[in-house]
Write a protein that holds these residues in place. Structure first.
Motif, PDB file in Angstrom:
ATOM      1  N   TYR A 229       1.322  -2.190  -1.535  1.00  0.00           N
ATOM      2  CA  TYR A 229       0.871  -3.508  -1.069  1.00  0.00           C
ATOM      3  C   TYR A 229      -0.571  -3.778  -1.479  1.00  0.00           C
ATOM      4  O   TYR A 229      -0.930  -4.902  -1.859  1.00  0.00           O
ATOM      5  N   LEU A 230      -1.426  -2.745  -1.417  1.00  0.00           N
ATOM      6  CA  LEU A 230      -2.841  -2.904  -1.729  1.00  0.00           C
ATOM      7  C   LEU A 230      -3.169  -2.609  -3.193  1.00  0.00           C
ATOM      8  O   LEU A 230      -4.337  -2.627  -3.581  1.00  0.00           O
ATOM      9  N   ASN A 231      -2.131  -2.303  -3.987  1.00  0.00           N
ATOM     10  CA  ASN A 231      -2.336  -1.997  -5.412  1.00  0.00           C
ATOM     11  C   ASN A 231      -3.317  -0.854  -5.610  1.00  0.00           C
ATOM     12  O   ASN A 231      -4.227  -0.919  -6.448  1.00  0.00           O
ATOM     13  N   ILE A 232      -3.133   0.202  -4.819  1.00  0.00           N
ATOM     14  CA  ILE A 232      -3.970   1.382  -4.978  1.00  0.00           C
ATOM     15  C   ILE A 232      -3.427   2.210  -6.142  1.00  0.00           C
ATOM     16  O   ILE A 232      -2.275   2.644  -6.120  1.00  0.00           O
ATOM     17  N   GLU A 233      -4.234   2.414  -7.137  1.00  0.00           N
ATOM     18  CA  GLU A 233      -3.799   3.137  -8.322  1.00  0.00           C
ATOM     19  C   GLU A 233      -3.599   4.617  -8.008  1.00  0.00           C
ATOM     20  O   GLU A 233      -4.346   5.211  -7.233  1.00  0.00           O
ATOM     21  N   GLN A 234      -2.570   5.195  -8.635  1.00  0.00           N
ATOM     22  CA  GLN A 234      -2.302   6.614  -8.456  1.00  0.00           C
ATOM     23  C   GLN A 234      -3.398   7.424  -9.145  1.00  0.00           C
ATOM     24  O   GLN A 234      -3.857   7.087 -10.234  1.00  0.00           O
ATOM     25  N   ASN A 235      -3.828   8.485  -8.468  1.00  0.00           N
ATOM     26  CA  ASN A 235      -4.913   9.307  -8.994  1.00  0.00           C
ATOM     27  C   ASN A 235      -4.498  10.769  -8.871  1.00  0.00           C
ATOM     28  O   ASN A 235      -4.046  11.201  -7.810  1.00  0.00           O
ATOM     29  N   THR A 236      -4.632  11.516  -9.941  1.00  0.00           N
ATOM     30  CA  THR A 236      -4.164  12.903  -9.920  1.00  0.00           C
ATOM     31  C   THR A 236      -4.991  13.789  -8.999  1.00  0.00           C
ATOM     32  O   THR A 236      -4.511  14.792  -8.498  1.00  0.00           O
ATOM     33  N   SER A 237      -6.240  13.430  -8.757  1.00  0.00           N
ATOM     34  CA  SER A 237      -7.110  14.267  -7.931  1.00  0.00           C
ATOM     35  C   SER A 237      -7.073  13.883  -6.454  1.00  0.00           C
ATOM     36  O   SER A 237      -7.412  14.688  -5.592  1.00  0.00           O
ATOM     37  N   GLN A 238      -6.661  12.631  -6.151  1.00  0.00           N
ATOM     38  CA  GLN A 238      -6.618  12.167  -4.763  1.00  0.00           C
ATOM     39  C   GLN A 238      -5.325  11.391  -4.536  1.00  0.00           C
ATOM     40  O   GLN A 238      -4.919  10.603  -5.381  1.00  0.00           O
ATOM     41  N   ASP A 239      -4.701  11.625  -3.394  1.00  0.00           N
ATOM     42  CA  ASP A 239      -3.508  10.839  -3.091  1.00  0.00           C
ATOM     43  C   ASP A 239      -3.925   9.445  -2.616  1.00  0.00           C
ATOM     44  O   ASP A 239      -5.075   9.225  -2.219  1.00  0.00           O
TER      45      ASP A 239
END
Length: 276
Positions: free
Chosen positions: A60-70
């Motif tokens: 919903y918030l368009n939070i991009e996936q990040n390998t170092s942080q969920d």
């Protein structure tokens, strides 16, 4: 509510209201008079992580996936930034002190300590029983006694179990951050957690015996009903739905479809915030 509900059948009345609705005793009194009021709370840390996952807040918030942080960690680290992306009132209520909002505190007042305390005090006076989701079986034993039900009336199958892909680990930093965001919810939970255990103590020496009996019945029911090796991912891939054994008894289907196994004599109803 009173305006939009269909009238009960002739010669009957509504005797249960079970609904996701912000609590307003005056409004509910117009639908069910002289009711017993019940609600349920969950520890804010577990509740907040559940909301974030099940409601797919990262999408919903368009939070991009990040390998170092969920995504949950990224959200908790930048709530001020992500909050600006919320453009509807529903999601605003989900992401800060949702439980005390449901008990009756307007969203704009969650930082007002006086109003928070007033809502908690009012809830203490108006609710006959506040269940604790973290102690679900214990809560149902208290509910059974309050409503003069039998063990069969509180049997349940777990449903709406969140898909594991939508779960996030909670470390100490996340825990503290969640509690900072949900201070009013945490205050509400702490307030009702203590009287919950006082009710357990007041139940008497039979409480732990009744709890053991209930859990034995749950285990027997689960072994007779549930196919532990199968589940169905449904509801937009949000939940793992319970799958029954091919040869499951008829009562298993009743539980799976209806949740609480409330007998017909107690079913001329619609609901659970208020019970008459």
């Amino acid at each position: 509510m009173a305006k939009h509900l269909l009238p009960p059948l002739p010669g009957t009345q509504y005797n249960m209201l079970v609904s996701h609705v912000p609590f307003n005793k005056t409004a509910i009194d117009r639908v069910i008079r002289n009711a017993t009021f019940i609600t349920i709370l969950r520890h804010p840390v577990a509740n907040y992580e559940s909301i974030f996952g099940f409601m797919k807040i990262a999408n919903y918030l368009n939070i991009e996936q990040n390998t170092s942080q969920d995504p949950f960690h990224m959200f908790l680290s930048n709530t001020a930034i992500y909050s600006k992306r919320i453009n509807d009132s529903y999601h605003k209520t989900l992401l800060k002190n949702r439980q005390i909002f449901d008990v009756g505190l307007d969203l704009k007042n969650h930082n007002n300590e006086t109003l928070v305390d007033n809502v908690i005090q009012k809830a203490s006076e108006e609710f006959d029983l506040v269940l604790i989701a973290d102690y679900f079986d214990e809560s149902l034993v208290l509910l059974k006694k309050l409503l003069c039900w039998d063990f069969e009336d509180i049997l349940y199958l777990q449903q709406n179990k969140r898909n594991n892909k939508l779960r996030f680990d909670i470390d100490n930093w996340k825990r503290q951050r969640i509690l900072e965001i949900n201070k009013a919810d945490y205050k509400l939970y702490q307030h009702f957690n203590k009287p919950f255990w006082r009710k357990v103590e007041a139940y008497g020496d039979n409480f732990h015996k009744d709890l053991a009996t209930f859990r034995d019945m749950l285990q027997k029911m689960r072994s007779e009903c549930v196919d532990e090796d199968r589940f169905i991912i449904d509801y937009e891939e949000r939940r793992n739905a319970t799958t029954l054994k091919n040869n499951a008894a008829a009562y298993c289907n009743d539980l799976n479809n209806n949740g609480f196994n409330i007998p017909a004599s107690k079913q001329n109803s619609t609901s659970f915030h208020a019970i008459k």
